[in-house]
Structures are given as C-alpha cells and as structure tokens.
Design a protein around this motif. Structure first.
Motif, PDB file in Angstrom:
ATOM      1  N   LEU A 291      34.773  71.943  30.750  1.00  0.00           N
ATOM      2  CA  LEU A 291      35.426  70.696  30.369  1.00  0.00           C
ATOM      3  C   LEU A 291      34.715  70.048  29.188  1.00  0.00           C
ATOM      4  N   VAL A 292      33.391  70.063  29.205  1.00  0.00           N
ATOM      5  CA  VAL A 292      32.624  69.486  28.101  1.00  0.00           C
ATOM      6  C   VAL A 292      32.900  70.239  26.806  1.00  0.00           C
ATOM      7  N   THR A 293      33.007  71.565  26.879  1.00  0.00           N
ATOM      8  CA  THR A 293      33.300  72.363  25.693  1.00  0.00           C
ATOM      9  C   THR A 293      34.675  72.018  25.120  1.00  0.00           C
ATOM     10  N   VAL A 294      35.647  71.881  25.989  1.00  0.00           N
ATOM     11  CA  VAL A 294      37.004  71.505  25.535  1.00  0.00           C
ATOM     12  C   VAL A 294      36.970  70.151  24.837  1.00  0.00           C
ATOM     13  N   GLN A 295      36.247  69.186  25.425  1.00  0.00           N
ATOM     14  CA  GLN A 295      36.194  67.857  24.834  1.00  0.00           C
ATOM     15  C   GLN A 295      35.438  67.873  23.508  1.00  0.00           C
ATOM     16  N   LEU A 296      34.399  68.698  23.430  1.00  0.00           N
ATOM     17  CA  LEU A 296      33.657  68.805  22.169  1.00  0.00           C
ATOM     18  C   LEU A 296      34.535  69.392  21.060  1.00  0.00           C
ATOM     19  N   ARG A 297      35.338  70.397  21.392  1.00  0.00           N
ATOM     20  CA  ARG A 297      36.230  70.982  20.382  1.00  0.00           C
ATOM     21  C   ARG A 297      37.205  69.933  19.851  1.00  0.00           C
ATOM     22  N   GLU A 298      37.752  69.118  20.770  1.00  0.00           N
ATOM     23  CA  GLU A 298      38.669  68.058  20.338  1.00  0.00           C
ATOM     24  C   GLU A 298      37.945  67.060  19.435  1.00  0.00           C
ATOM     25  N   TRP A 299      36.710  66.731  19.789  1.00  0.00           N
ATOM     26  CA  TRP A 299      35.918  65.775  19.006  1.00  0.00           C
ATOM     27  C   TRP A 299      35.638  66.314  17.608  1.00  0.00           C
ATOM     28  N   VAL A 300      35.230  67.578  17.523  1.00  0.00           N
ATOM     29  CA  VAL A 300      34.940  68.182  16.217  1.00  0.00           C
ATOM     30  C   VAL A 300      36.221  68.277  15.381  1.00  0.00           C
ATOM     31  N   GLU A 301      37.345  68.594  15.982  1.00  0.00           N
ATOM     32  CA  GLU A 301      38.616  68.670  15.248  1.00  0.00           C
ATOM     33  C   GLU A 301      39.010  67.307  14.696  1.00  0.00           C
ATOM     34  N   GLU A 302      38.750  66.246  15.457  1.00  0.00           N
ATOM     35  CA  GLU A 302      39.016  64.902  14.951  1.00  0.00           C
ATOM     36  C   GLU A 302      38.146  64.605  13.737  1.00  0.00           C
ATOM     37  N   LEU A 303      36.861  64.987  13.800  1.00  0.00           N
ATOM     38  CA  LEU A 303      35.966  64.792  12.649  1.00  0.00           C
ATOM     39  C   LEU A 303      36.445  65.583  11.440  1.00  0.00           C
ATOM     40  N   ARG A 304      36.894  66.820  11.672  1.00  0.00           N
ATOM     41  CA  ARG A 304      37.395  67.656  10.589  1.00  0.00           C
ATOM     42  C   ARG A 304      38.614  66.998   9.922  1.00  0.00           C
ATOM     43  N   ASP A 305      39.514  66.492  10.732  1.00  0.00           N
ATOM     44  CA  ASP A 305      40.720  65.839  10.207  1.00  0.00           C
ATOM     45  C   ASP A 305      40.359  64.592   9.405  1.00  0.00           C
ATOM     46  N   GLN A 306      39.392  63.812   9.904  1.00  0.00           N
ATOM     47  CA  GLN A 306      38.967  62.617   9.184  1.00  0.00           C
ATOM     48  C   GLN A 306      38.279  62.971   7.871  1.00  0.00           C
ATOM     49  N   ALA A 307      37.511  64.074   7.856  1.00  0.00           N
ATOM     50  CA  ALA A 307      36.848  64.510   6.619  1.00  0.00           C
ATOM     51  C   ALA A 307      37.875  64.930   5.569  1.00  0.00           C
ATOM     52  N   LEU A 308      38.892  65.646   5.999  1.00  0.00           N
ATOM     53  CA  LEU A 308      39.937  66.092   5.068  1.00  0.00           C
ATOM     54  C   LEU A 308      40.716  64.917   4.494  1.00  0.00           C
ATOM     55  N   LYS A 309      40.845  63.869   5.262  1.00  0.00           N
ATOM     56  CA  LYS A 309      41.581  62.694   4.792  1.00  0.00           C
ATOM     57  C   LYS A 309      40.687  61.694   4.074  1.00  0.00           C
ATOM     58  N   GLY A 310      39.407  61.993   4.000  1.00  0.00           N
ATOM     59  CA  GLY A 310      38.477  61.086   3.338  1.00  0.00           C
ATOM     60  C   GLY A 310      38.198  59.822   4.128  1.00  0.00           C
ATOM     61  N   GLU A 311      38.330  59.886   5.452  1.00  0.00           N
ATOM     62  CA  GLU A 311      38.172  58.709   6.298  1.00  0.00           C
ATOM     63  C   GLU A 311      36.786  58.596   6.913  1.00  0.00           C
TER      64      GLU A 311
END
Length: 467
Positions: free
Chosen positions: A33-53
């Motif tokens: 469960l922690v791994t799944v949540q970490l993947r979601e967290w990293v994907e959110e960071l990736r999306d924010q980086a791509l958008k310059g946020e």
C-alpha cells in the motif's frame, strides 16, 4: 532549473522506501500500500514539474518530509467514507443522513449477532433447517393481528415483489392522485412496469370515487392498490374513497386490496403531527388484504420493507424466486425482532429515538439551546452572536407531509465571515455537522441532536469559527 533537470531530481521509489518514516508506515500498513501511494505521490510531482508548478526548493522540501505527507495521505485514503454525522437541521427522518437513528440497545444487539454465528435459518428445537422469517413473523402477527408476514430489503422492493408475484401481466388499479414519485426520481409507474404489472389509472388527480374502481374491474384485474401520498398533499376540491369502501368493494369482487402506507407507523399516537398518518393496525383491522411499509421510518428500526396480511398471498410472495435477491441479513432481522419487542412491551414511545424527538416540547428544547448557547458564547467570544429563536422541525422521510413541530433554535450570526463559509467548514469537521442557513444566519435545531453529541457539536462550532 529546467524542467528536464527538475524531472531528473525526482526521487526513486526504492530510495524513498529506505527512509525511516516510510519504513515505519510500511510496517503499520503494508509495503504494498505504501508503494502504491508513493507512486501516486511521485507522479503528482512529475506532473507539477512538467507544468512548471514546482521549484527545486519545493521538491527538496517535500522529499525531506515525505513521511509526514505520506502518513496524511494514507490516513485520508483509509478513512471510511460512510461516517457518523451530527444532524442539527431539525429533520427527524432525514433521508440523506440515514433516516431513523436506531436505539443504542438495538445497535448493541445487532453487533453481538454480527460478530458470531446465529440460528438465522436453523431450528434449534428440531435440529434442522428453519426459516429466517420466523424470527420476526410471530411477533408482528401478535402485534397487528395479521395472518402472515415477510420482509424484503426496503419498501420499494416489498411493493415490487407484491406486484411481480400477484399481478404479472395483469391490471392493477391505482388512483391518478396516488401515482407518486419517491426519492431518487423513482416513480410508481416505472416500478410497476418493471414488475410486469399493468398500471390502470382510475379517477383524476384531485377526485377519485369508489365507482371509478368498480367500473374499471374486469377479468384482467389482479389488484386494487392504495398508495399513501407520503411526501405531498392534494388539497382543495378533492375526494377519495374511504378505506372501508375499498375493503367492501374488494370483498364484493374478490379483487385483493393492497395498501402501501410507506412510513411504518404501527399504532396511532396522540401526536398532532401524525394525526393524518395511516397506521398498520388500522389497515389490518379494517380488512386490507396486504399491507407494506418501511422499517426505517416511523417504525424506528433498520431499513426494511415489511409485508403483512393474508396467509395465502404472503406465502406466494415468499416463494417468488426474486425474494432471495431482496432478502435481508441477520443483523436486520435482529434489529427488527428487538424493536418489535419494544412495541410488545409498550415501551416504544420512551425508548425509540424518533419518538423521543417527536414528543420533545419547545420548552424542553429551549433549556438545551440556552445551555449550549451560553457555552458557545464563552468559547467563541466576539466571533459570533447567538440567540434563541422560535422555529419549526420537520418529521421528514416521506412521513406526515407538511406537518411541522414547534421548536426553539440556536441562531448564530457570524461576525467577519459568511454563514455559508462556516457551514462548509462544519460539513468538513469530524464528525460532520449539518445545519440550516436562513436570512444570513446559521440555525441549529437540537431536537435532532443527541445530548451525548453536544460536546462534539460545540467542538465543531469552535473549529468552524476559528480564524
């Protein structure tokens, strides 16, 4: 830093899993469960980086505190969505917040039956398979003087089973003034069509006479049906046949009479708001062939659809193959039997929460409201002004339409913020609080708030008014 360089700074899942706080979370919950949540967290960071946020500093700071952020996310993810709510809106049978609250002794008994095996379908005397209806049928037969009873998972299902069993491909006579729509936009004609019965409307919206039924009866007629207008009233130039007239016509023609009283009002009380509400006792005494009603409204119990009446008709319904798809579980049977015991002993008006709420007087409420207002005034200071105002409560839940109860309300006038903003915060509190807004004031009706919940209500109000 460029987007590409920022993306390269994103931490790997393996690296994050090595952190002390993350390891503790994995032990508390699970590594998966922690791994799944970490993947979601990293994907959110990736999306924010791509958008310059997000900046490099933001990324470093959030990575350093990943354990804290991850813990909050896991707690929110695993919190049940179905939660206890404090109903300060003054609607006793509030459909959206679960209708009738059950008494603590019912909840305790349901819990004891749920956590163990039971004799749900086991005859302890004979040592063989029994029938689940026996746990409540004998009690309701004694209470109402009916021949037989069965139960489905709600009253719409009970009505559907009656129609599907007794009137498939045949006519059912219903007054045009009783073609109701219930909650969730479910309409009686649609339910009848799905059951296989053929709706035959008689009379007009405002006037239906017994002769209208008589003239419509033919060889294709399976049932006459009378439906209680539980969430509206037809007033003015109106007429409807008395129940006695319909019973007489049923006996004369041999066409069974079915009545859906909806609310589960077993016995008449002296409460003025319920003076027009039909009772199950009266319908059975007058000779209705089949009666159906809810368990979670004025009966004061769990969600269920109860069918009582003639032995031969109930047995046919019980043998319908669809009955299995609509049956209730052991905890609901446990609550139904236990609540019927309260009716047998005559304690129901004192022990069932909805009747304590119904019979609560305005003067009793004023004492509670003033006490809470004084505590709230001390806690909030100049954040709000409070006063006791006259108001009205509602029975609700499709019961006693249009009937209001005299009440005393706590009126709160926020200073420096809008009532809507405070109301939104109250809904986000744990437990959430439901209130009313009228004339730019928050109105709280303690009729529907248990005294044991007043401390939680006070804390919720303090939190909602905090800066």
């Amino acid at each position: 830093m460029s987007k590409q360089n920022l993306l390269q700074q994103l931490p790997s899942i393996d690296r994050l899993l090595q952190g002390r706080e993350v390891k503790e979370l994995a032990d508390r919950y699970s590594r998966q469960l922690v791994t799944v949540q970490l993947r979601e967290w990293v994907e959110e960071l990736r999306d924010q980086a791509l958008k310059g946020e997000i900046s490099e500093g933001d990324l470093a700071r959030r990575t350093a505190h990943v354990g804290q952020e991850l813990g909050q996310r896991l707690e929110q993810r695993l919190r049940p969505s179905l939660r206890r709510v404090i109903n300060a809106a003054g609607v006793i049978l509030h459909t959206n917040v679960g209708r009738a609250p059950i008494a603590p002794f019912l909840a305790e008994w349901m819990g004891r039956l749920a956590e163990s095996y039971s004799n749900l379908e086991y005859d302890l005397e004979a040592g063989c398979r029994g029938h689940r209806d026996l746990h409540f049928e004998s009690r309701i037969k004694r209470l109402l003087g009916c021949q037989a009873a069965t139960v489905a998972n709600n009253n719409a299902a009970a009505l559907f089973l009656i129609l599907n069993t007794l009137a498939q491909d045949k006519k059912v006579l219903v007054s045009r003034g009783e073609l109701i729509e219930i909650g969730g936009s479910f309409r009686l004609p649609s339910i009848m069509a799905a059951s296989g019965a053929r709706l035959h409307e008689v009379g007009t919206t405002n006037k239906t006479r017994i002769q209208d039924y008589r003239e419509a009866i033919d060889d294709e007629t399976a049932l006459m049906m009378r439906v209680h207008p539980s969430n509206y009233r037809v007033v003015g130039f109106t007429q409807a046949p008395q129940l006695e007239e319909m019973v007489d016509l049923s006996r004369e023609t041999g066409v069974p009479l079915v009545e859906d009283i909806g609310s589960g009002y077993l016995f008449p009380t002296q409460h003025p708001a319920l003076r027009h509400e039909p009772s199950a006792q009266m319908a059975i005494e007058l000779g209705v062939d089949l009666l159906c009603f809810s368990g979670d409204k004025l009966l004061g119990g769990p969600q269920a659809g109860i069918v009582v009446g003639r032995q031969d008709l109930v047995e046919r319904i019980r043998k319908n193959p669809l009955m299995r798809a609509c049956r209730i579980d052991k905890t609901t049977y446990a609550a139904l039997e236990r609540i019927l015991i309260e009716y047998e002993t005559g304690r129901w008006q004192q022990t069932l929460p909805i009747y304590r709420m119904l019979f609560m007087t305005a003067s009793e409420l004023e004492v509670r409201v003033r006490r809470l207002g004084q505590r709230l005034g001390e806690a909030l200071g100049d954040a709000a002004q409070w006063e006791v105002v006259p108001g009205e409560s509602l029975v609700g839940g499709g019961s006693a339409p249009g009937q209001r109860l005299e009440s005393r309300l706590l009126s709160l006038q926020p200073l420096g913020r809008s009532p809507a903003a405070v109301e939104r915060k109250l809904r986000r509190h744990d437990p959430p609080v439901i209130v009313r807004i009228e004339s730019e004031r928050l109105l709280l009706d303690l009729r529907t708030v248990f005294e044991s919940d007043e401390d939680d209500l006070l804390r919720a109000l303090q939190w909602a008014f905090a800066a």
